[in-house]
Design an enzyme around this catalytic site. Sequence first.
Site, mmCIF file in Angstrom:
data_model
loop_
_atom_site.group_PDB
_atom_site.id
_atom_site.type_symbol
_atom_site.label_atom_id
_atom_site.label_comp_id
_atom_site.label_asym_id
_atom_site.label_seq_id
_atom_site.Cartn_x
_atom_site.Cartn_y
_atom_site.Cartn_z
ATOM 1 N N HIS A 1 0.841 -1.210 0.000
ATOM 2 C CA HIS A 1 0.000 0.000 0.000
ATOM 3 C C HIS A 1 0.870 1.252 0.000
ATOM 4 O O HIS A 1 1.960 1.248 0.574
ATOM 5 C CB HIS A 1 -0.918 0.024 1.229
ATOM 6 N N THR B 1 13.996 -7.190 7.783
ATOM 7 C CA THR B 1 13.815 -5.928 7.051
ATOM 8 C C THR B 1 15.004 -5.615 6.144
ATOM 9 O O THR B 1 14.977 -4.643 5.402
ATOM 10 C CB THR B 1 13.638 -4.760 8.040
ATOM 11 N N LYS B 2 16.066 -6.410 6.256
ATOM 12 C CA LYS B 2 17.260 -6.194 5.408
ATOM 13 C C LYS B 2 17.702 -7.539 4.837
ATOM 14 O O LYS B 2 17.419 -8.593 5.437
ATOM 15 C CB LYS B 2 18.404 -5.632 6.241
#
Length: 196
Positions: A92, A152-153
């Site tokens: 989104h 996240t990495k």
Amino acid sequence: MLGIIKHLIKSNNSIASCVRRCRTWLYANVRCGVRNYGDNLQFNRGVVVCFRDLKIGHDVFIGYDCYFGVQNIQIGNYVQLAPKVAITGGDHLIEIIGTPIIKTGLDSSREIQTTQKGVIIQDDVWVGFGAIIMDGITIGEGSVIGAGSVVTKDVPPYTIYAGCPAKKIRDRFLNQNDRIEHSKKINGTWHRSVDN
Ligand SMILES: CC(C)(COP(=O)(O)OP(=O)(O)OC[C@H]1O[C@@H](n2cnc3c(N)ncnc32)[C@H](O)[C@@H]1OP(=O)(O)O)[C@@H](O)C(=O)NCCC(=O)NCCS
């Protein structure tokens, strides 16, 4: 009676593997529309696949209730996803003035479409229970992701990552020669980038 039938199935390897194959076909092909996968896939109940372009290698285990919410997910060989692993994100847009977030997304009914980058999980990766992998991430060959982590990495090959956000805990093998030997033995691709 049902218990006796279950026992007979479990004690007979060929029947058990036939039941496993049928279950995988039912859950992967019929319920989730997944077509692109190699031999020895175990695909369990409750898995949600939002995009049918999911690619899965051979000898892969997909645990109960895993969630694949990203386009272009590629899963290598010998990968194990524990139950409730989720691959999500990039779905989104949140910074368009005057457009509610609910009006953006990948669903064809949305006014504004977003583009996801995809997720790559290379060979011989184990992702622990309930971990969340965000869009755009590559998890390198031979790595381990701790239970409940949020990735996240990118995760380098042969490392163990855990926590929220996931950070390196340690290397899986102590030295480079072991990594290279392991990568060759599992027919991985990583050793080609370091071997000369
Ligand atoms: C990631 C994992 C493999 C690491 O195991 P390990 O190397 O034995 O790690 P340790 O238990 O020695 O912990 C090392 C450090 O990492 C931390 N840690 C371990 N697992 C963690 C996790 N899932 N989330 C956050 N931190 C974690 C420990 O707290 C410890 O931190 P400290 O050094 O500050 O004390 C294991 O903890 C794990 O999560 N396994 C997944 C199990 C699972 O989901 N099974 C499902 C069946 S398929």
